[in-house]
Design a protein around this motif. Structure first.
Motif, short mmCIF file in Angstrom:
data_model
loop_
_atom_site.label_atom_id
_atom_site.label_comp_id
_atom_site.label_asym_id
_atom_site.label_seq_id
_atom_site.Cartn_x
_atom_site.Cartn_y
_atom_site.Cartn_z
N GLN A 105 17.28 9.90 36.13
CA GLN A 105 17.85 10.84 35.18
C GLN A 105 19.35 10.93 35.35
O GLN A 105 19.85 10.93 36.46
N PHE A 106 20.06 11.06 34.23
CA PHE A 106 21.51 11.20 34.25
C PHE A 106 21.91 12.40 33.41
O PHE A 106 21.28 12.68 32.38
N PRO A 107 22.98 13.09 33.84
CA PRO A 107 23.38 14.29 33.11
C PRO A 107 23.85 14.00 31.69
O PRO A 107 23.75 14.85 30.82
N SER A 108 24.36 12.78 31.45
CA SER A 108 24.85 12.46 30.11
C SER A 108 24.57 10.99 29.82
O SER A 108 24.30 10.19 30.72
N VAL A 109 24.66 10.63 28.56
CA VAL A 109 24.49 9.24 28.15
C VAL A 109 25.58 8.37 28.81
O VAL A 109 25.31 7.26 29.30
N GLU A 110 26.80 8.92 28.87
CA GLU A 110 27.93 8.18 29.45
C GLU A 110 27.62 7.84 30.92
O GLU A 110 27.86 6.70 31.36
#
Ligand SMILES: Nc1ncnc2c1ncn2[C@@H]1O[C@H](COP(=O)(O)OP(=O)(O)O)[C@@H](O)[C@H]1O
Ligand SMILES: Nc1ncnc2c1ncn2[C@@H]1O[C@H](COP(=O)(O)OP(=O)(O)O)[C@@H](O)[C@H]1O
Lengths: 117, 151, 151, 117
Positions: A105-110
């Motif tokens: 999981q990542f906090p943002s697409v970037e």
């Protein structure tokens, strides 16, 4: 069964990686469409999928199943499926099913894009 | 005690209707002891059940109706869903599915997710031949559905 | 038959809650025989009643609760509003106001608007000491509240 | 009673005419505020009021009463109160109370401005 067209926007990121914007819902009503959208991408060479959940209010068992199906398809090709900008309703499903064990999981697409460079 | 209740007769719109019923429920200013995750778990449980009604239930040509009733008691959320379908064998469905979940499965997780989120799950046929699902979602829980991930 | 029902315990948010309950009701796909104006008349009637509960009702220090129940029967809309206030003399209020409406009045139109929109208006004290307002709004009507406009 | 601040935007139109944008609601919760907003305008010389109802989902008896109050104030000054862009919920109240007899209605704010030139 509802006939709403809840379609998915796909954005190429690099040659092997695409971003799929999950809209308001990924559930039994549009899981088949999600699968065929991803299928097309795999056929065109995509291996890594960044799923953008920022707008998503509904992820149900059938929606999760369709993501598992994608995962089984790209794993043998050394591809990855990652979750980005996970909304709270989606987080509840991720936590319930402990699927963070298989999907990073990542906090943002970037942030996800950077990790998959 | 806050509560909302709605009767649906259109299976084409019931899923969106259920979700906005929960929005309505949350808008009414919930008790501070109720955590948002508990509400989302209850919503997921109701979604899974109504999704099954839309996909699998046999209404035998009758005009379907589904009544969804949600209320709070302290830090618990209580849900009752009644419908006029022919019902099905939930106990058997749960047992079959719990044993038969394949690795990284595509289907068969709905009832198990519903079961995992809820602390009391009762499914009965009422006197007037309708089916009634009742369950409780407790606040502050970390429910878990164990899915086989090794292939 | 479509129906929605909600219990409110917060008078600070009940007005917005009532309006969004009607949105929820309309979203559920109403019967084609129901005209939108009838829904808006019912909404206005429920608004006026709950506005009076917020402004005038005496709950004598109890935590207030108000239950709003709305459903359709053919081209009619039925509403029931129950509350745990001390109630008041609606009949007298209506008579007083109907006679006493001043020209281009600033207040005193709420109960009369409610009365004008509805075709059956009953206000009763139930066995468990709560007050219950019931009314019907018929579709296809052109209700009129006669306000003195000449000054 | 709710403490929401539902305030009104006022735009001058010409020396004697102002446009009041009624927001989502004009009801018992903000009728007093509406009255004092208009009061200030009358004191500054406004006589004609164009009420823009395009966004309005709620007009109740108290809200209508506050408009009547304004009407009584500007009538002796030969002022007018007109309704513009009446939404369907507002139209239901106008029709119920037959207040179209005292307030002229215009399909848009622009049409009202033209008429009040
Ligand atoms: N309301 C219902 N009426 C009839 N059968 C149902 C109902 N709900 C569930 N079922 C049965 O149980 C199964 C649902 O299992 P579920 O855990 O939701 O996963 P899935 O929908 O992916 O099969 C269905 O395949 C169906 O056979
Ligand atoms: N629920 C209630 N409890 C007590 N009194 C009420 C209630 N509803 C209305 N009333 C009485 O009736 C009057 C309301 O009349 P209404 O027609 O709504 O006009 P207004 O609110 O402008 O006075 C109040 O002034 C109050 O005296």
């Amino acid at each position: 069964m509802q006939v709403t067209t809840m379609s998915f926007t796909v954005e190429p990121c690099n040659q092997e990686t695409v971003i799929v914007r999950i809209g308001k819902a990924l559930d039994f009503r549009n899981a088949a469409e999600f699968k065929s959208t991803c299928q097309t991408q795999v056929r065109s060479g995509a291996r890594n999928f960044i799923l953008d959940f920022s707008e998503t209010g509904i992820l149900d068992s059938t929606g999760l199943g369709s993501i598992f199906s994608l995962y089984r398809q790209v794993s043998p090709l050394e591809g990855q499926v990652v979750f980005a900008a996970v909304s709270r309703p989606v987080q509840v499903v991720v936590q319930l099913t402990r699927t963070y064990k298989v999907f990073r999981q990542f906090p943002s697409v970037e942030a996800a894009e950077e990790a998959l460079q | 005690m806050e509560s909302v209740k709605q009767r649906f007769t259109d299976l084409n719109t019931i899923i969106d209707g259920v979700h906005s019923l929960f929005d309505q429920f949350q808008m009414s200013g919930l008790h501070p002891s109720l955590d948002e995750d508990a509400v989302l778990q209850a919503k997921l449980a109701v979604h899974e059940w109504t999704a099954n009604l839309v996909q699998h239930a046999d209404f035998e040509g009758r005009i379907p109706w589904v009544v969804v009733d949600i209320w709070t008691e302290g830090d618990r959320i209580e849900c009752v869903i009644e419908d006029n379908s022919n019902g099905f064998d939930l106990e058997r469905g749960l047992v079959e599915r719990a044993n038969g979940l394949s690795s990284i499965p595509e289907r068969g997780m709905g009832l198990l997710m519903l079961k995992a989120c809820t602390s009391r799950l009762e499914y009965t046929k009422t006197e007037d031949r309708t089916y009634r699902l009742e369950f409780t979602v407790n606040g502050g829980q970390d429910p878990c559905l164990d899915i086989p991930f090794s292939s």
